[in-house]
Motif scaffolding. Sequence first.
Motif, PDB file in Angstrom:
ATOM      1  N   TRP A 117     -10.938   1.406  -9.383  1.00  0.00           N
ATOM      2  CA  TRP A 117     -12.327   1.773  -9.119  1.00  0.00           C
ATOM      3  C   TRP A 117     -12.517   2.447  -7.762  1.00  0.00           C
ATOM      4  CZ3 TRP A 117     -13.735  -0.933  -4.821  1.00  0.00           C
ATOM      5  CH2 TRP A 117     -13.090  -2.151  -4.578  1.00  0.00           C
ATOM      6  N   TRP A 118     -11.422   2.673  -7.019  1.00  0.00           N
ATOM      7  CA  TRP A 118     -11.508   3.283  -5.689  1.00  0.00           C
ATOM      8  C   TRP A 118     -10.725   4.585  -5.665  1.00  0.00           C
ATOM      9  CZ3 TRP A 118     -14.429   2.553  -1.573  1.00  0.00           C
ATOM     10  CH2 TRP A 118     -14.078   3.200  -0.397  1.00  0.00           C
ATOM     11  N   ASP A 119     -11.358   5.650  -5.227  1.00  0.00           N
ATOM     12  CA  ASP A 119     -10.678   6.930  -5.053  1.00  0.00           C
ATOM     13  C   ASP A 119     -10.413   7.154  -3.574  1.00  0.00           C
ATOM     14  OD1 ASP A 119     -10.753   7.628  -7.778  1.00  0.00           O
ATOM     15  OD2 ASP A 119     -12.813   8.363  -7.570  1.00  0.00           O
ATOM     16  N   VAL A 120      -9.177   7.476  -3.236  1.00  0.00           N
ATOM     17  CA  VAL A 120      -8.825   7.823  -1.858  1.00  0.00           C
ATOM     18  C   VAL A 120      -9.188   9.300  -1.697  1.00  0.00           C
ATOM     19  CG1 VAL A 120      -6.985   7.983  -0.153  1.00  0.00           C
ATOM     20  CG2 VAL A 120      -6.972   6.120  -1.829  1.00  0.00           C
ATOM     21  N   THR A 121     -10.156   9.580  -0.859  1.00  0.00           N
ATOM     22  CA  THR A 121     -10.659  10.945  -0.744  1.00  0.00           C
ATOM     23  C   THR A 121     -10.434  11.578   0.620  1.00  0.00           C
ATOM     24  OG1 THR A 121     -12.861  10.124  -0.160  1.00  0.00           O
ATOM     25  CG2 THR A 121     -12.430  10.549  -2.500  1.00  0.00           C
ATOM     26  N   ASP A 122      -9.832  10.843   1.550  1.00  0.00           N
ATOM     27  CA  ASP A 122      -9.586  11.433   2.865  1.00  0.00           C
ATOM     28  C   ASP A 122      -8.273  12.215   2.850  1.00  0.00           C
ATOM     29  OD1 ASP A 122      -7.379   9.627   3.448  1.00  0.00           O
ATOM     30  OD2 ASP A 122      -8.857   8.095   3.904  1.00  0.00           O
ATOM     31  N   ALA A 123      -7.967  12.858   3.951  1.00  0.00           N
ATOM     32  CA  ALA A 123      -6.769  13.711   4.043  1.00  0.00           C
ATOM     33  C   ALA A 123      -5.567  12.990   4.642  1.00  0.00           C
ATOM     34  CB  ALA A 123      -7.102  14.952   4.869  1.00  0.00           C
ATOM     35  N   LEU A 124      -5.648  11.679   4.821  1.00  0.00           N
ATOM     36  CA  LEU A 124      -4.532  10.931   5.399  1.00  0.00           C
ATOM     37  C   LEU A 124      -3.341  10.927   4.439  1.00  0.00           C
ATOM     38  CD1 LEU A 124      -6.416   7.812   6.791  1.00  0.00           C
ATOM     39  CD2 LEU A 124      -5.552   9.764   8.096  1.00  0.00           C
ATOM     40  N   PRO A 125      -2.120  10.836   4.979  1.00  0.00           N
ATOM     41  CA  PRO A 125      -0.937  10.740   4.113  1.00  0.00           C
ATOM     42  C   PRO A 125      -1.039   9.504   3.210  1.00  0.00           C
ATOM     43  CG  PRO A 125      -0.281  11.142   6.384  1.00  0.00           C
ATOM     44  CD  PRO A 125      -1.754  10.867   6.403  1.00  0.00           C
ATOM     45  N   GLN A 126      -0.534   9.665   1.987  1.00  0.00           N
ATOM     46  CA  GLN A 126      -0.535   8.567   1.021  1.00  0.00           C
ATOM     47  C   GLN A 126       0.904   8.278   0.591  1.00  0.00           C
ATOM     48  OE1 GLN A 126      -3.274   8.971  -2.265  1.00  0.00           O
ATOM     49  NE2 GLN A 126      -4.654  10.237  -1.049  1.00  0.00           N
ATOM     50  N   HIS A 127       1.264   6.998   0.591  1.00  0.00           N
ATOM     51  CA  HIS A 127       2.592   6.564   0.179  1.00  0.00           C
ATOM     52  C   HIS A 127       2.427   5.698  -1.061  1.00  0.00           C
ATOM     53  CE1 HIS A 127       4.142   8.095   3.964  1.00  0.00           C
ATOM     54  NE2 HIS A 127       3.058   7.554   4.516  1.00  0.00           N
ATOM     55  N   GLN A 128       3.141   6.014  -2.119  1.00  0.00           N
ATOM     56  CA  GLN A 128       3.033   5.281  -3.376  1.00  0.00           C
ATOM     57  C   GLN A 128       3.492   3.830  -3.237  1.00  0.00           C
ATOM     58  OE1 GLN A 128       1.634   6.500  -6.385  1.00  0.00           O
ATOM     59  NE2 GLN A 128       0.954   7.933  -4.830  1.00  0.00           N
ATOM     60  N   GLY A 129       4.466   3.591  -2.364  1.00  0.00           N
ATOM     61  CA  GLY A 129       5.020   2.260  -2.160  1.00  0.00           C
ATOM     62  C   GLY A 129       4.806   1.790  -0.723  1.00  0.00           C
ATOM     63  N   PRO A 130       5.830   1.110  -0.160  1.00  0.00           N
ATOM     64  CA  PRO A 130       5.702   0.523   1.170  1.00  0.00           C
ATOM     65  C   PRO A 130       5.391   1.551   2.262  1.00  0.00           C
ATOM     66  CG  PRO A 130       7.748  -0.164   0.111  1.00  0.00           C
ATOM     67  CD  PRO A 130       7.138   0.887  -0.739  1.00  0.00           C
ATOM     68  N   ARG A 131       4.874   1.020   3.365  1.00  0.00           N
ATOM     69  CA  ARG A 131       4.574   1.879   4.509  1.00  0.00           C
ATOM     70  C   ARG A 131       5.866   2.459   5.056  1.00  0.00           C
ATOM     71  NH1 ARG A 131       3.845  -3.285   5.947  1.00  0.00           N
ATOM     72  NH2 ARG A 131       5.067  -4.134   7.632  1.00  0.00           N
ATOM     73  N   PRO A 132       5.788   3.632   5.636  1.00  0.00           N
ATOM     74  CA  PRO A 132       7.003   4.233   6.198  1.00  0.00           C
ATOM     75  C   PRO A 132       7.527   3.444   7.397  1.00  0.00           C
ATOM     76  CG  PRO A 132       5.070   5.526   6.762  1.00  0.00           C
ATOM     77  CD  PRO A 132       4.614   4.447   5.829  1.00  0.00           C
ATOM     78  N   ALA A 133       8.806   3.553   7.650  1.00  0.00           N
ATOM     79  CA  ALA A 133       9.422   2.806   8.764  1.00  0.00           C
ATOM     80  C   ALA A 133       8.959   3.344  10.110  1.00  0.00           C
ATOM     81  CB  ALA A 133      10.932   2.905   8.686  1.00  0.00           C
TER      82      ALA A 133
END
Length: 133
Positions: A117-133
């Motif tokens: 029910w939530w759409d990510v609409t900002d321009a921030l990077p998106q990661h499908q899984g865990p946060r980057p190191a």
Amino acid sequence: MNVGGCACGGVRFEIDGELEAIQLCHCSVCRKSNGSAFAANIPVRTAAFRLTSGADLLREFESSPGKRRTFCGACGSPIHSRTEALPGVVRLRAGTLDGPVAARPAFHFYVGSKADWWDVTDALPQHQGPRPA
């Protein structure tokens, strides 16, 4: 110095130094633990985090092996989480900080399991899984 606390005011804390960027986690456990579409977390060195009141109110829950979530036992406010994989760091819930807060969101992670029910609409990077190191 940054200060904050829980909704009832029983738990209060201080953080020395500048805050790192806010990380937005969409995993199902963060959603359920925060009652929202995502958790807004800030990594904070435990050496910089100082509890000033409410130690007796704090409760912990092991949400997965090696990961503990800390909250106020009186009002239920999530305070932070910590994991054995990152000793010396807590992931503070950004919403517990008193303003103004200089830190800003840097990225989303676990968007592969985000709330439908939530759409990510900002321009921030998106990661499908865990946060980057």
